[in-house]
Design an enzyme around this catalytic site. Structure first.
Site, PDB file in Angstrom:
ATOM      1  N   ALA A  17       0.815  -1.226   0.000  1.00  0.00           N
ATOM      2  CA  ALA A  17       0.000   0.000   0.000  1.00  0.00           C
ATOM      3  C   ALA A  17       0.843   1.268   0.000  1.00  0.00           C
ATOM      4  CB  ALA A  17      -0.971   0.002   1.187  1.00  0.00           C
TER       5      ALA A  17
ATOM      6  N   LYS B  35       3.200   1.451  -5.097  1.00  0.00           N
ATOM      7  CA  LYS B  35       4.122   0.860  -6.079  1.00  0.00           C
ATOM      8  C   LYS B  35       3.426   0.573  -7.403  1.00  0.00           C
ATOM      9  CE  LYS B  35       5.302  -2.636  -3.489  1.00  0.00           C
ATOM     10  NZ  LYS B  35       4.424  -2.285  -2.332  1.00  0.00           N
TER      11      LYS B  35
ATOM     12  N   ASP C 170       6.855  -5.336 -10.515  1.00  0.00           N
ATOM     13  CA  ASP C 170       6.056  -4.825  -9.398  1.00  0.00           C
ATOM     14  C   ASP C 170       5.938  -5.890  -8.307  1.00  0.00           C
ATOM     15  OD1 ASP C 170       4.315  -3.501  -7.736  1.00  0.00           O
ATOM     16  OD2 ASP C 170       2.586  -3.651  -9.067  1.00  0.00           O
TER      17      ASP C 170
ATOM     18  N   ILE D  73      -5.352   1.524   0.702  1.00  0.00           N
ATOM     19  CA  ILE D  73      -5.918   0.214   1.044  1.00  0.00           C
ATOM     20  C   ILE D  73      -7.387   0.148   0.649  1.00  0.00           C
ATOM     21  CG2 ILE D  73      -6.537  -1.314   2.953  1.00  0.00           C
ATOM     22  CD1 ILE D  73      -4.023  -0.341   4.404  1.00  0.00           C
TER      23      ILE D  73
ATOM     24  N   ARG E 252     -14.113  18.466 -27.525  1.00  0.00           N
ATOM     25  CA  ARG E 252     -13.687  19.278 -28.650  1.00  0.00           C
ATOM     26  C   ARG E 252     -14.337  20.653 -28.600  1.00  0.00           C
ATOM     27  NH1 ARG E 252     -14.656  16.014 -34.011  1.00  0.00           N
ATOM     28  NH2 ARG E 252     -14.339  18.135 -34.806  1.00  0.00           N
TER      29      ARG E 252
ATOM     30  N   TYR F  51       2.051  13.915 -36.520  1.00  0.00           N
ATOM     31  CA  TYR F  51       1.587  13.621 -35.171  1.00  0.00           C
ATOM     32  C   TYR F  51       2.760  13.436 -34.216  1.00  0.00           C
ATOM     33  CZ  TYR F  51      -3.444  13.385 -35.766  1.00  0.00           C
ATOM     34  OH  TYR F  51      -4.756  13.725 -35.940  1.00  0.00           O
TER      35      TYR F  51
ATOM     36  N   SER G 207      -6.874  16.634 -32.895  1.00  0.00           N
ATOM     37  CA  SER G 207      -5.501  16.118 -32.950  1.00  0.00           C
ATOM     38  C   SER G 207      -4.830  16.174 -31.582  1.00  0.00           C
ATOM     39  CB  SER G 207      -4.690  16.919 -33.963  1.00  0.00           C
ATOM     40  OG  SER G 207      -4.780  18.316 -33.709  1.00  0.00           O
TER      41      SER G 207
END
Length: 570
Positions: free
Chosen positions: A28, A31, A113, A153, A237, A364, A392
């Protein structure tokens, strides 16, 4: 400044090598949240990255809490040999999967993890992977604030299969006992163990040791900007403009665009109310509502769409860096015209819609580079946030939040009239879309989405799988009725405020007394006459204009506003 990378065949930065980031920390401590956020950022950079969670794999192998040996998490006394064997098997299997990601799948960064709370565990992991040419970095998450731990938790751990069917308070108490047991044998990372990054209270303070190279330092910089405060991010938008499909024009909103702006404000208010009710229904603690910030680009159609929020007292910030993608020579051209006038360019664009740059235009990729500072501001922001912008720009930011690789950015679909809601969570993000507007400017005669810039009409471009979850327009839930009702309530409240304001101005101009009236002013040489049976009182100012107001007449509404306007005109 860092930038999303062009996707290479190998998916790797040749100079960065293979990197394993091993999380360290008591349960808790955030992480998982840190791991998922870092994975999202690295994938946005174009680095092939994956999180491997020991807890998730253990739940996949063993199932719920009823299948876990009673001494599986035990630390105060020795575990049984069968339990130790089971723990080793699960650990070895997931570490074999990590090596497979590096060697077979072509990955570059893995975030492992797990708690890894002892020196012996970390030493074993370090030696195992370093011997195979993988650079190991320990990422330790520490927290000394009990309220943050308890909130983590309740928001994350109690929804885990480990506590399915448990009473919430009992589950919290059990998890706290697990934390205390592990704290008794926990060892913090030291400098002699190897490279490390230590994060205190999820971004409050950061300490590094032996961190070298471009990719490692980008990870550190990113970790300095994150937090775990609950918040919601909205995207919409801008409204329709008077001159569509022109980048250079920068025109204002059309009448339909102004109506859209009002409906957008009503939709956001309605959705925030509904979200709080959803949390109450689930039994979650609902404290004070977060402030709502609004970001827009500096283009007229974007920041004018936010004007209803300005008038309602919300904080609105313009960011010139959030302007839409520059179409260059394609400005104002339809898809068909661009194909006919620039056939070679169009073919290259279709082959790689993310990386190709038309003459004097942005790709992009260029746009993503430009938006990196916005991404860090977004990560730092602890309030709810509404981004009103261009298709975009929203594509790039949504792709980052939901963890899409760069080549899928052009295919993210969002329609004008839809509100996209993104809620960061420990295991990623939760995204939903809501439809609130069906008016002019949403779609063409065929039902296809309309875009203010033809260069943004990239629906279907990019290597997007059907189940990628990026077609927000297709998945939008209808909330148009709720938005209309909220808008009607807002207009009614505004009308009441206007009436009250006008009445206040009139009474101030009239110099009203306690009962709101006064007799006509005395003039030299004129005798005042009072008639007891006269039910009409001449107000001081009205006497000047030859008008009378009945005592029982309602002094609010259209009549009062009309008289007020005549007074103000004089």
């Amino acid at each position: 400044m860092a930038a999303p990378l062009y996707v290479t065949q190998s998916g790797r930065l040749w100079h960065a090598g293979l990197i394993l980031i091993v999380t360290v920390g008591l349960p808790a401590r955030g992480k998982t949240h840190i791991s998922r956020a870092l994975e999202r950022y690295l994938r946005w950079l174009g680095v092939k990255t994956r999180v491997y969670s020991l807890g998730d794999y253990r739940r996949k192998v063993l199932g719920g809490a009823e299948n876990i040996p009673s001494d599986y998490f035990q630390t105060k006394s020795p575990r049984s040999e069968a339990t130790n064997t089971l723990r080793r098997r699960i650990k070895n299997e997931i570490e074999d999967q990590i090596m497979d990601f590096f060697t077979v799948q072509g990955g570059q960064v893995v975030i492992y993890d797990a708690n890894n709370g002892s020196v012996a565990q970390r030493k074993d992991c370090y030696q195992k992977f370093e011997s195979k040419g993988v650079h190991v970095i320990f990422l330790e998450s520490m927290c000394d604030q009990e309220d943050i731990i308890t909130a983590n938790i309740r928001s994350v751990k109690l929804s885990s299969p480990d506590y399915a069917g448990w009473d919430a308070d009992k589950a919290v108490a059990d998890y706290w006992s697990r934390i205390r047991d592990q704290a008794a044998v926990y060892d913090t990372v030291t400098a002699d163990e190897g490279p490390f990054i230590k994060v205190m209270n999820v971004g409050e303070r950061i300490e590094v040791n032996k961190i070298e190279g471009y990719l490692q330092t980008r990870c550190c910089f990113f970790l300095m900007n994150i937090h775990t405060r609950p918040r919601t991010i909205y995207f919409a938008r801008s409204g329709q403009s008077l001159i569509e499909h022109s980048y250079k024009a920068d025109s204002d909103l059309s009448p339909a665009g102004w109506e859209y702006a009002e409906r957008l404000k009503a939709a956001v208010v309605a959705r925030r109310k509904a979200l709080r009710e959803e949390k109450k229904t689930r039994g979650e603690a609902v404290g004070d509502e977060n402030n709502l910030l609004i970001w827009t680009s500096a283009r007229r159609r974007a920041y004018h769409t936010a004007w209803p929020f300005v008038h309602a007292g919300y904080k609105v910030a313009q960011k010139a860096i959030m302007s839409e993608i520059n179409p260059g020579v394609w400005d104002g051209l339809s898809t068909q015209e661009a194909m006919e006038l620039y056939p070679d360019e169009w073919q290259r664009f279709e082959a790689d819609p993310y990386a190709h740059r038309a003459p004097r235009a942005e790709s992009y990729h260029d746009l993503s580079v430009r938006l990196e500072s916005v991404i860090f501001e977004l990560e730092r922001c602890q309030d709810d946030l509404l981004i009103i912008g261009h298709a975009s720009v929203i594509r790039c930011l949504l792709a980052y939040l939901v963890g899409l690789p760069p080549n899928e950015v052009p295919a993210v679909e969002i329609a004008r009239g839809d509100l996209v809601e993104v809620t960061p969570a420990s295991y990623g993000v939760i995204s939903r879309a809501f439809h609130f507007w069906s008016g002019e400017g949403r779609g063409d005669a065929k039902g296809e989405n309309l875009y203010e810039n033809f260069a943004e009409s990239t629906s279907g471009k990019g290597s997007v799988l059907p189940d990628s979850g990026v077609n927000f327009a297709a998945d939008a839930q209808n909330m148009e009725r709720e938005a209309e009702e909220e808008e009607a309530m807002d207009k009614e409240a505004k009308a009441g405020q206007v009436a009250a304001a006008v009445k206040g101005r009139v009474l101030k101009r009239l110099g009203s007394m306690t009962d709101g009236t006064r007799s006509a002013p005395s003039l030299p040489g004129v005798q005042e006459q009072a008639h007891e049976d006269d039910k009409t009182t001449t107000t001081g100012s009205d006497a000047d204009f030859g008008e009378t107001v009945s005592d029982d007449e309602d002094v609010s509404g259209k009549g009062l506003r009309a008289r007020a306007m005549s007074i103000l005109e004089i």
